[in-house]
Write an enzyme that holds these catalytic residues in place. Structure first.
Site, PDB file in Angstrom:
ATOM      1  N   SER A   1     -10.848 -55.369  21.777  1.00 37.06           N
ATOM      2  CA  SER A   1     -12.293 -55.202  21.923  1.00 37.06           C
ATOM      3  C   SER A   1     -12.722 -55.238  23.388  1.00 37.06           C
ATOM      4  CB  SER A   1     -13.023 -56.315  21.171  1.00 37.06           C
ATOM      5  OG  SER A   1     -14.391 -56.343  21.514  1.00 37.06           O
TER       6      SER A   1
ATOM      7  N   PHE B   1     -14.385 -61.861  27.577  1.00 37.99           N
ATOM      8  CA  PHE B   1     -13.533 -62.000  28.763  1.00 37.99           C
ATOM      9  C   PHE B   1     -14.255 -61.613  30.054  1.00 37.99           C
ATOM     10  CE2 PHE B   1     -13.152 -57.499  28.158  1.00 37.99           C
ATOM     11  CZ  PHE B   1     -12.804 -56.968  29.386  1.00 37.99           C
TER      12      PHE B   1
ATOM     13  N   SER C   1     -15.467 -56.052  24.536  1.00 39.83           N
ATOM     14  CA  SER C   1     -16.385 -57.159  24.803  1.00 39.83           C
ATOM     15  C   SER C   1     -15.773 -58.526  24.498  1.00 39.83           C
ATOM     16  CB  SER C   1     -17.670 -57.001  23.970  1.00 39.83           C
ATOM     17  OG  SER C   1     -17.382 -57.075  22.584  1.00 39.83           O
ATOM     18  N   GLU C   2     -14.619 -58.547  23.830  1.00 35.78           N
ATOM     19  CA  GLU C   2     -13.997 -59.829  23.475  1.00 35.78           C
ATOM     20  C   GLU C   2     -12.785 -60.107  24.365  1.00 35.78           C
ATOM     21  OE1 GLU C   2     -14.199 -60.834  19.149  1.00 35.78           O
ATOM     22  OE2 GLU C   2     -14.944 -58.761  18.989  1.00 35.78           O
ATOM     23  N   MET C   3     -11.587 -59.642  23.974  1.00 38.79           N
ATOM     24  CA  MET C   3     -10.402 -59.939  24.794  1.00 38.79           C
ATOM     25  C   MET C   3     -10.047 -58.827  25.773  1.00 38.79           C
ATOM     26  SD  MET C   3      -7.825 -62.113  22.369  1.00 38.79           S
ATOM     27  CE  MET C   3      -8.208 -63.822  21.976  1.00 38.79           C
TER      28      MET C   3
END
Length: 319
Positions: free
Chosen positions: A123, A83, A125-127
């Protein structure tokens, strides 16, 4: 070693050869199971949530952003973009047939689809989101309030979001690969070379790790059994530690969940580090560092031909 292939039983009747009803082959690998029966409303809601960008904190990513269902359930990047616009730490595994894996993530840190969803949403680093934000956002949408109320007695909750998504993901079975049709008794659907490739796959020992209904996904293995892969590749990073990051056990250093080989021909690049750009490169790495052998060019080519028979279908169309 003589290769033996199964053939349809031919029964002569009045001078005409008729094929007997095909019977499933007695092989160590098995065809994919049917999609499990589930609540249709929850599956439909899960499908909508799978494509919902509001699961991410800034509305930039959905599950479908990194899991392209028409392209093998992954994406074509070594590392998907989170994201923040920055790459994540490991290559995105396919979501197709993921419900058949014994653990989720490369290092096996999630023991269910629900646990995997829980971590991805939060996360950094993700969402990059949190469940309070997700529940508030979805509850503010009248259509979602209605859909959740129809599917769950307690409406929009963290557990229900996870369950709906997991219910949908359990339907993501890439059935009807040519190899599955072969296992089910259609022995003519594979070419002679593809059958030889399957035999080589077994003889070289690939099947020792890539086993079960998902042709992988049911055990852990060290990456670099017969050679130091990471020393040769260079530039080690934390993600290379694999399962060691979960257990802290020295024996788990560089150990990863063995990936499924289903749809492998269309899910490049390969490995947790996305380092192999082609299937040919990936096969070379496996032979060198996992098997400690150098196959003949013919055998390598035959195995690759076999691997291409593992590509299944999605929504009735070939992947």
């Amino acid at each position: 070693m003589r290769l033996r292939f199964h053939h349809l039983l031919l029964i002569p009747v009045l001078g005409v050869c008729l094929s007997a009803a095909a019977a499933p082959l007695d092989e160590p690998l098995k065809p994919l199971p049917a999609v499990p029966q589930q609540d249709a409303q929850r599956v439909a809601l899960g499908r909508q949530l799978f494509n919902e960008t509001r699961l991410s904190v800034n509305g930039s990513l959905s599950c479908a952003s990194c899991h392209h269902l028409t392209r093998g359930g992954a994406d074509n990047k070594a590392f998907s973009i989170g994201f923040t616009g920055l790459p994540v730490a490991v290559n995105t595994p396919s979501v197709l047939n993921a419900s058949l894996n014994f653990r989720q993530f490369w290092n096996g840190r999630a023991d269910s689809l629900e646990a995997q969803i829980d971590e991805v949403v939060q996360s950094p680093s993700e969402m990059g989101s949190n469940w309070q934000h997700v529940v508030q956002t979805l509850s503010a949408d009248a259509a979602y309030r209605t859909s959740f109320a129809n599917a769950y007695p307690d409406g929009v909750t963290r557990d229900n979001v996870q369950n709906a998504l997991a219910s949908y993901e359990r339907t993501l079975i890439s059935a009807n690969s040519r190899f599955d049709q072969y296992l089910l008794g259609d022995t003519q659907i594979l070419s002679r070379e593809e059958k030889y490739g399957y035999q080589r796959f077994k003889e070289y020992g690939c099947i020792a790790c890539h086993q079960g209904v998902n042709i992988g996904g049911n055990m852990y293995q060290k990456f670099g059994v017969l050679g130091d892969y990471f020393q040769v590749r260079g530039n080690p990073v934390e993600a290379d530690l694999g399962r060691y990051l979960v257990t802290g056990d020295e024996e788990d250093r560089n150990v990863f969940k063995v990936p499924s080989l289903r749809n492998v021909a269309i899910t490049a690049p390969y490995f947790h580090d996305g380092s192999a750009a082609t299937l040919e490169e990936a096969v070379d790495v496996m032979f060198k560092f996992q098997l400690g052998r150098i196959p003949s060019a013919e055998d390598k080519n035959l195995i690759i031909k076999f691997l291409k028979t593992l590509t299944g279908e999605w929504e009735g169309k070939a992947l």
